[in-house]
Design a protein around this motif. Structure first.
Motif, PDB file in Angstrom:
ATOM      1  N   GLY A 188       0.925  -1.317  -0.119  1.00  0.00           N
ATOM      2  CA  GLY A 188       0.065   0.012   0.026  1.00  0.00           C
ATOM      3  C   GLY A 188       0.946   1.317  -0.006  1.00  0.00           C
ATOM      4  N   ILE A 189       1.880   0.995  -0.355  1.00  0.00           N
ATOM      5  CA  ILE A 189       2.841   2.346  -0.345  1.00  0.00           C
ATOM      6  C   ILE A 189       3.102   2.851  -1.986  1.00  0.00           C
ATOM      7  N   ARG A 190       3.095   4.158  -1.883  1.00  0.00           N
ATOM      8  CA  ARG A 190       3.330   4.809  -3.310  1.00  0.00           C
ATOM      9  C   ARG A 190       4.676   5.374  -3.323  1.00  0.00           C
ATOM     10  N   ALA A 191       5.161   5.591  -4.376  1.00  0.00           N
ATOM     11  CA  ALA A 191       6.691   6.351  -4.558  1.00  0.00           C
ATOM     12  C   ALA A 191       6.531   7.220  -5.741  1.00  0.00           C
ATOM     13  N   VAL A 192       6.600   8.490  -5.827  1.00  0.00           N
ATOM     14  CA  VAL A 192       6.538   9.199  -6.985  1.00  0.00           C
ATOM     15  C   VAL A 192       7.750  10.341  -6.814  1.00  0.00           C
ATOM     16  N   ALA A 193       8.067  10.842  -8.017  1.00  0.00           N
ATOM     17  CA  ALA A 193       9.100  11.815  -8.041  1.00  0.00           C
ATOM     18  C   ALA A 193       8.511  13.080  -8.574  1.00  0.00           C
ATOM     19  N   ILE A 194       9.049  14.172  -8.515  1.00  0.00           N
ATOM     20  CA  ILE A 194       8.891  15.554  -9.038  1.00  0.00           C
ATOM     21  C   ILE A 194      10.018  16.334  -9.540  1.00  0.00           C
ATOM     22  N   GLN A 195       9.955  16.606 -10.956  1.00  0.00           N
ATOM     23  CA  GLN A 195      11.023  17.152 -11.692  1.00  0.00           C
ATOM     24  C   GLN A 195      10.893  18.676 -11.793  1.00  0.00           C
ATOM     25  N   PRO A 196      11.336  19.307 -11.065  1.00  0.00           N
ATOM     26  CA  PRO A 196      11.285  21.049 -11.153  1.00  0.00           C
ATOM     27  C   PRO A 196      11.864  21.316 -12.261  1.00  0.00           C
TER      28      PRO A 196
END
Length: 269
Positions: A188-196
């Motif tokens: 139930g764990i999510r992992a996401v990235a942000i590219q500023p």
């Protein structure tokens, strides 16, 4: 109150120091303030306890809940202590936000000019720290059967970028995020990235102006001219993306990278 009853640990949550009284808000501070405003209890980890405390005080003055902690992410024991303190105070860890990163201030350079020690330092700071944060946060999140990891990458990972250390680290973060997502989805764990992209912060603009002995206004104008939207983004733009990804509204989103770059990433070829 999209993060009501949630707890968040933000590595690099303090405001970067600046010589200017009109310095823009940094990504970490903006995210901490936004998470707290949306109901989260926020642990602000920063190598400067003064910077962490200032942001925590800002949150509590506005009626939110936050605690500061001194943390050098180059030290694994500091990372573990920050996670343990979050648990000791609030009993759980819902959101891990990895925001620490440096480039030219740490000696980054083109590949033919990079110093080996500088490259090692940049990789430790930008990449190794995120690996170790996940190493200690994931057992907690797996036990909870829930959690969100947000890794701050950069448009430098996929766009033309002149310095090798930062680019290599930020590109690796995208692969790391995908691995975290697929290996922990069953918990139930999510992992996401942000590219500023071109964001107007002290790290992005003031540091370059200082390194190149140029005015802040000149560097900022050059950066804005490179963006299809003809302006830089703000730390609040990054914080808004983080808020969405941390919230239940993104509950079926994992393993992706969200560009916050004014369409810069659309330039291909």
């Amino acid at each position: 109150m999209r993060l009501n009853f949630k707890t968040a640990l933000i590595f690099g949550g303090g405001q970067a120091p600046s010589d200017s009284e009109e310095a823009p808000m940094g990504n970490g501070r903006a995210t901490a303030l936004t998470f707290a405003r949306e109901g989260a209890k926020v642990m602000i980890a920063d190598r400067s306890i003064e910077a962490a405390r200032a942001v925590a005080d800002e949150i509590t003055a506005a009626g939110g809940t936050a605690l500061p902690i001194a943390c050098d992410v180059l030290e694994e024991s500091h990372i573990q202590i920050a996670i343990n303190e979050t648990l000791a105070n609030w009993g759980k860890l819902d959101i891990l936000h990895n925001n620490v990163g440096l480039s030219i201030e740490a000696g980054d350079a083109p590949i033919t000019e990079i110093d080996a020690d500088a490259f090692d330092h940049i990789m430790r700071l930008n990449l190794r720290a995120m690996v170790l944060a996940a190493k200690h946060a994931l057992p907690v999140m797996r036990h909870q059967n829930s959690g969100v990891i947000i890794n701050i990458s950069s448009i430098a990972a996929t766009e033309t970028y002149p310095w090798v250390g930062y680019k290599a680290a930020k590109a690796a973060i995208l692969a790391l995020t995908e691995q975290q997502a697929i290996q922990n989805a069953e918990y139930g764990i999510r992992a996401v990235a942000i590219q500023p992209g071109m964001i107007d912060t002290v790290m992005a603009v003031d540091a370059r102006a200082k390194a190149w002995d140029r005015s802040r206004a000149e560097v900022a104008a050059e950066r804005a001219a490179r963006v299809p939207m003809k302006r830089q983004g703000s730390a609040q733009d990054v914080a808004n993306a983080a808020l969405f990804l941390a919230s239940g509204e993104a509950g079926f989103i994992s393993g992706i990278s969200l560009r916050v770059d004014g369409a810069s990433g659309c330039r291909i070829g």
